[in-house]
Design a protein around this motif. Sequence first.
Motif, PDB file in Angstrom:
ATOM      1  N   ASP A 251       0.839  -1.204   0.000  1.00 61.34           N
ATOM      2  CA  ASP A 251       0.000   0.000   0.000  1.00 61.34           C
ATOM      3  C   ASP A 251       0.868   1.245   0.000  1.00 61.34           C
ATOM      4  OD1 ASP A 251      -2.303  -1.454  -0.061  1.00 61.34           O
ATOM      5  OD2 ASP A 251      -2.693  -1.326   2.101  1.00 61.34           O
ATOM      6  N   ALA A 252       1.939   1.197   0.769  1.00 62.95           N
ATOM      7  CA  ALA A 252       2.873   2.327   0.774  1.00 62.95           C
ATOM      8  C   ALA A 252       3.535   2.456  -0.596  1.00 62.95           C
ATOM      9  CB  ALA A 252       3.937   2.123   1.855  1.00 62.95           C
ATOM     10  N   GLY A 253       3.849   1.322  -1.215  1.00 64.96           N
ATOM     11  CA  GLY A 253       4.433   1.363  -2.553  1.00 64.96           C
ATOM     12  C   GLY A 253       3.489   2.000  -3.558  1.00 64.96           C
ATOM     13  N   ASP A 254       2.188   1.647  -3.477  1.00 64.60           N
ATOM     14  CA  ASP A 254       1.206   2.262  -4.366  1.00 64.60           C
ATOM     15  C   ASP A 254       1.099   3.760  -4.111  1.00 64.60           C
ATOM     16  OD1 ASP A 254       0.712  -0.200  -5.453  1.00 64.60           O
ATOM     17  OD2 ASP A 254      -1.157  -0.553  -4.356  1.00 64.60           O
ATOM     18  N   PHE A 255       1.185   4.134  -2.847  1.00 68.80           N
ATOM     19  CA  PHE A 255       1.153   5.559  -2.501  1.00 68.80           C
ATOM     20  C   PHE A 255       2.321   6.301  -3.146  1.00 68.80           C
ATOM     21  CE2 PHE A 255       3.066   8.699   0.432  1.00 68.80           C
ATOM     22  CZ  PHE A 255       2.112   9.707   0.338  1.00 68.80           C
ATOM     23  N   ILE A 256       3.496   5.724  -3.089  1.00 65.35           N
ATOM     24  CA  ILE A 256       4.678   6.366  -3.673  1.00 65.35           C
ATOM     25  C   ILE A 256       4.544   6.465  -5.194  1.00 65.35           C
ATOM     26  CG2 ILE A 256       7.155   6.088  -4.085  1.00 65.35           C
ATOM     27  CD1 ILE A 256       6.496   7.140  -1.323  1.00 65.35           C
ATOM     28  N   LEU A 257       4.055   5.390  -5.814  1.00 67.09           N
ATOM     29  CA  LEU A 257       3.867   5.417  -7.267  1.00 67.09           C
ATOM     30  C   LEU A 257       2.914   6.530  -7.684  1.00 67.09           C
ATOM     31  CD1 LEU A 257       3.556   1.582  -8.009  1.00 67.09           C
ATOM     32  CD2 LEU A 257       5.448   3.073  -8.682  1.00 67.09           C
ATOM     33  N   THR A 258       1.817   6.654  -6.952  1.00 67.58           N
ATOM     34  CA  THR A 258       0.839   7.705  -7.265  1.00 67.58           C
ATOM     35  C   THR A 258       1.418   9.084  -6.997  1.00 67.58           C
ATOM     36  OG1 THR A 258      -0.950   6.189  -6.652  1.00 67.58           O
ATOM     37  CG2 THR A 258      -1.499   8.519  -6.804  1.00 67.58           C
ATOM     38  N   ARG A 259       2.145   9.191  -5.902  1.00 66.01           N
ATOM     39  CA  ARG A 259       2.751  10.474  -5.526  1.00 66.01           C
ATOM     40  C   ARG A 259       3.755  10.942  -6.586  1.00 66.01           C
ATOM     41  NH1 ARG A 259       2.550  15.085  -2.471  1.00 66.01           N
ATOM     42  NH2 ARG A 259       4.479  15.508  -1.346  1.00 66.01           N
ATOM     43  N   ILE A 260       4.621  10.055  -7.004  1.00 58.56           N
ATOM     44  CA  ILE A 260       5.626  10.394  -8.013  1.00 58.56           C
ATOM     45  C   ILE A 260       4.953  10.714  -9.340  1.00 58.56           C
ATOM     46  CG2 ILE A 260       7.599   9.528  -9.319  1.00 58.56           C
ATOM     47  CD1 ILE A 260       8.135  10.219  -6.339  1.00 58.56           C
ATOM     48  N   SER A 261       3.933   9.953  -9.687  1.00 60.51           N
ATOM     49  CA  SER A 261       3.211  10.204 -10.933  1.00 60.51           C
ATOM     50  C   SER A 261       2.653  11.617 -10.977  1.00 60.51           C
ATOM     51  CB  SER A 261       2.061   9.198 -11.082  1.00 60.51           C
ATOM     52  OG  SER A 261       2.539   7.879 -11.117  1.00 60.51           O
ATOM     53  N   ASN A 262       2.040  12.041  -9.871  1.00 61.42           N
ATOM     54  CA  ASN A 262       1.457  13.382  -9.823  1.00 61.42           C
ATOM     55  C   ASN A 262       2.526  14.461  -9.922  1.00 61.42           C
ATOM     56  OD1 ASN A 262      -1.110  12.278  -9.551  1.00 61.42           O
ATOM     57  ND2 ASN A 262      -1.044  12.323  -7.318  1.00 61.42           N
ATOM     58  N   LEU A 263       3.620  14.272  -9.186  1.00 60.73           N
ATOM     59  CA  LEU A 263       4.689  15.276  -9.205  1.00 60.73           C
ATOM     60  C   LEU A 263       5.299  15.428 -10.600  1.00 60.73           C
ATOM     61  CD1 LEU A 263       6.594  14.581  -5.845  1.00 60.73           C
ATOM     62  CD2 LEU A 263       5.403  16.680  -6.479  1.00 60.73           C
ATOM     63  N   VAL A 264       5.623  14.302 -11.218  1.00 57.30           N
ATOM     64  CA  VAL A 264       6.261  14.345 -12.534  1.00 57.30           C
ATOM     65  C   VAL A 264       5.307  14.921 -13.580  1.00 57.30           C
ATOM     66  CG1 VAL A 264       7.304  12.963 -14.365  1.00 57.30           C
ATOM     67  CG2 VAL A 264       7.816  12.446 -11.965  1.00 57.30           C
ATOM     68  N   SER A 265       4.021  14.540 -13.508  1.00 58.32           N
ATOM     69  CA  SER A 265       3.041  15.059 -14.468  1.00 58.32           C
ATOM     70  C   SER A 265       2.912  16.573 -14.364  1.00 58.32           C
ATOM     71  CB  SER A 265       1.673  14.411 -14.231  1.00 58.32           C
ATOM     72  OG  SER A 265       1.729  13.019 -14.482  1.00 58.32           O
ATOM     73  N   GLU A 266       2.915  17.082 -13.136  1.00 55.24           N
ATOM     74  CA  GLU A 266       2.785  18.523 -12.926  1.00 55.24           C
ATOM     75  C   GLU A 266       4.000  19.290 -13.441  1.00 55.24           C
ATOM     76  OE1 GLU A 266       2.145  18.987  -8.776  1.00 55.24           O
ATOM     77  OE2 GLU A 266       0.131  18.084  -8.798  1.00 55.24           O
ATOM     78  N   MET A 267       5.176  18.673 -13.378  1.00 55.83           N
ATOM     79  CA  MET A 267       6.410  19.391 -13.697  1.00 55.83           C
ATOM     80  C   MET A 267       6.928  19.144 -15.112  1.00 55.83           C
ATOM     81  SD  MET A 267       8.502  18.985 -10.109  1.00 55.83           S
ATOM     82  CE  MET A 267       9.784  20.118 -10.697  1.00 55.83           C
ATOM     83  N   SER A 268       6.315  18.222 -15.833  1.00 52.31           N
ATOM     84  CA  SER A 268       6.836  17.878 -17.159  1.00 52.31           C
ATOM     85  C   SER A 268       6.607  18.987 -18.178  1.00 52.31           C
ATOM     86  CB  SER A 268       6.209  16.576 -17.660  1.00 52.31           C
ATOM     87  OG  SER A 268       6.610  15.499 -16.839  1.00 52.31           O
ATOM     88  N   GLY A 269       5.567  19.775 -17.972  1.00 49.91           N
ATOM     89  CA  GLY A 269       5.325  20.916 -18.842  1.00 49.91           C
ATOM     90  C   GLY A 269       4.549  20.575 -20.087  1.00 49.91           C
ATOM     91  N   PRO A 270       4.159  21.598 -20.861  1.00 50.11           N
ATOM     92  CA  PRO A 270       3.403  21.367 -22.101  1.00 50.11           C
ATOM     93  C   PRO A 270       4.245  20.643 -23.139  1.00 50.11           C
ATOM     94  CG  PRO A 270       4.094  23.672 -21.912  1.00 50.11           C
ATOM     95  CD  PRO A 270       4.415  23.027 -20.602  1.00 50.11           C
ATOM     96  N   GLY A 271       3.539  19.915 -24.004  1.00 47.93           N
ATOM     97  CA  GLY A 271       4.249  19.180 -25.052  1.00 47.93           C
ATOM     98  C   GLY A 271       4.880  17.902 -24.567  1.00 47.93           C
ATOM     99  N   SER A 272       4.432  17.405 -23.413  1.00 45.66           N
ATOM    100  CA  SER A 272       5.007  16.164 -22.870  1.00 45.66           C
ATOM    101  C   SER A 272       3.892  15.219 -22.454  1.00 45.66           C
ATOM    102  CB  SER A 272       5.898  16.462 -21.666  1.00 45.66           C
ATOM    103  OG  SER A 272       5.138  17.003 -20.604  1.00 45.66           O
ATOM    104  N   TYR A 273       4.201  13.936 -22.471  1.00 46.97           N
ATOM    105  CA  TYR A 273       3.277  12.895 -22.038  1.00 46.97           C
ATOM    106  C   TYR A 273       4.014  11.978 -21.069  1.00 46.97           C
ATOM    107  CZ  TYR A 273       0.615  14.320 -26.172  1.00 46.97           C
ATOM    108  OH  TYR A 273      -0.060  15.047 -27.122  1.00 46.97           O
ATOM    109  N   VAL A 274       3.377  11.709 -19.937  1.00 42.39           N
ATOM    110  CA  VAL A 274       3.981  10.833 -18.936  1.00 42.39           C
ATOM    111  C   VAL A 274       3.189   9.528 -18.905  1.00 42.39           C
ATOM    112  CG1 VAL A 274       4.691  10.590 -16.528  1.00 42.39           C
ATOM    113  CG2 VAL A 274       4.625  12.868 -17.601  1.00 42.39           C
ATOM    114  N   ALA A 275       3.891   8.407 -18.871  1.00 44.87           N
ATOM    115  CA  ALA A 275       3.236   7.104 -18.876  1.00 44.87           C
ATOM    116  C   ALA A 275       3.910   6.186 -17.866  1.00 44.87           C
ATOM    117  CB  ALA A 275       3.298   6.481 -20.262  1.00 44.87           C
TER     118      ALA A 275
END
Length: 361
Positions: A251-275
């Motif tokens: 559960d903690a691992g899932d939390f970290i995955l979701t947390r990192i996903s949100n951070l990277v998506s917010e900071m990647s900027g326009p013209g980028s796709y995160v998967a």
Amino acid sequence: MNSFYYTFLKHKELILYIILFLTHVFFAPIYKSMGLEYLFIYDTFISFVYGIFILLFKNNHRSLFLNFAFIEILVYSIFITIYTGTDFGSILFALCCIPCFFFFAYSTQRSRKNHIILSVSAALATLFIIWWKLGREGSFFSAYLVAVTTYKSFYKFKVILSSILSLFFMFYLIFSTQKDLFRSEQKTKKHAQELEFMAHHDPLTGLKNRRKILDLINHSTALKELGGSNYTLCIFDIDNFKHVNDTWGHDAGDFILTRISNLVSEMSGPGSYVARWGGEEFLILFTYHDNTIPQRLEKIRAVVEACPNLWNGTNISVTLTMGVSSSKTGLNPDKIIIEADNSLYYGKTHGKNQVCLSDTF
């Protein structure tokens, strides 16, 4: 108000019962005053039956209520025609039954065979009334004579009222059925959008999945071949992620995955796709290529390293290692991905927590 509006549109069978109940209640004393005793008895009895059915009405019995109401309409139309010698506009009720069956078919979900049988019954009842008025010898003249002499005022009133009621109920059915179809179409559209989202996104993080990001990479490659700009790929993963799962649980691992996903998506900027590439690995597609991308990735890495991740009161610190490549070498997408993955591997084996560019970046 919304509840009333919903009931008025949704429960067509109940509305039909209320209209029929009020109609029979209204005409019972009129028939009594005109000396039409059998019609008075019929309307009084049927009003009582409809009143009970309205009180007992339940959605799960809607087909029973619907069939009874339409059979009663046909019986009433034939009975009043034979008893009075003229139909008093009751032929309109029998005619309206035929399209009504198909308007109600959407809500009752009965078999097509049931509606065909009832529709044929309505057609036969209509033909019988027409034959009774026009087909028998002298019937047209006698029926018309009775209508315009014995029941002149009542005949006009009944025909006008029958026309108004028939038109009102048909327009009501058309409107309510259109509303039902619109709601069904909206639900279908929403369901299709949900299925499409599920097909192209990771269920845990909400990021695009491997299949979707590969489609986007191929699209970027096609644009490049048509004279468009180069693109950049970054594959990164969470350092020591197994330690997170082993120490604090999945559960903690899932939390970290979701947390990192949100951070990277917010900071990647326009013209980028995160998967989510798989497991704790992620891929970023930048649809352009310039020297600011390594700086942006370095900023993302630093923010993730410094960002607290509180899980049940404990801060779980994580870092990222990133491998970067680009399409400017002219390699096909698979080899560009391999280059990025090789750069990631190099970073993992040389200290982790860093951004590693391929030789051809």
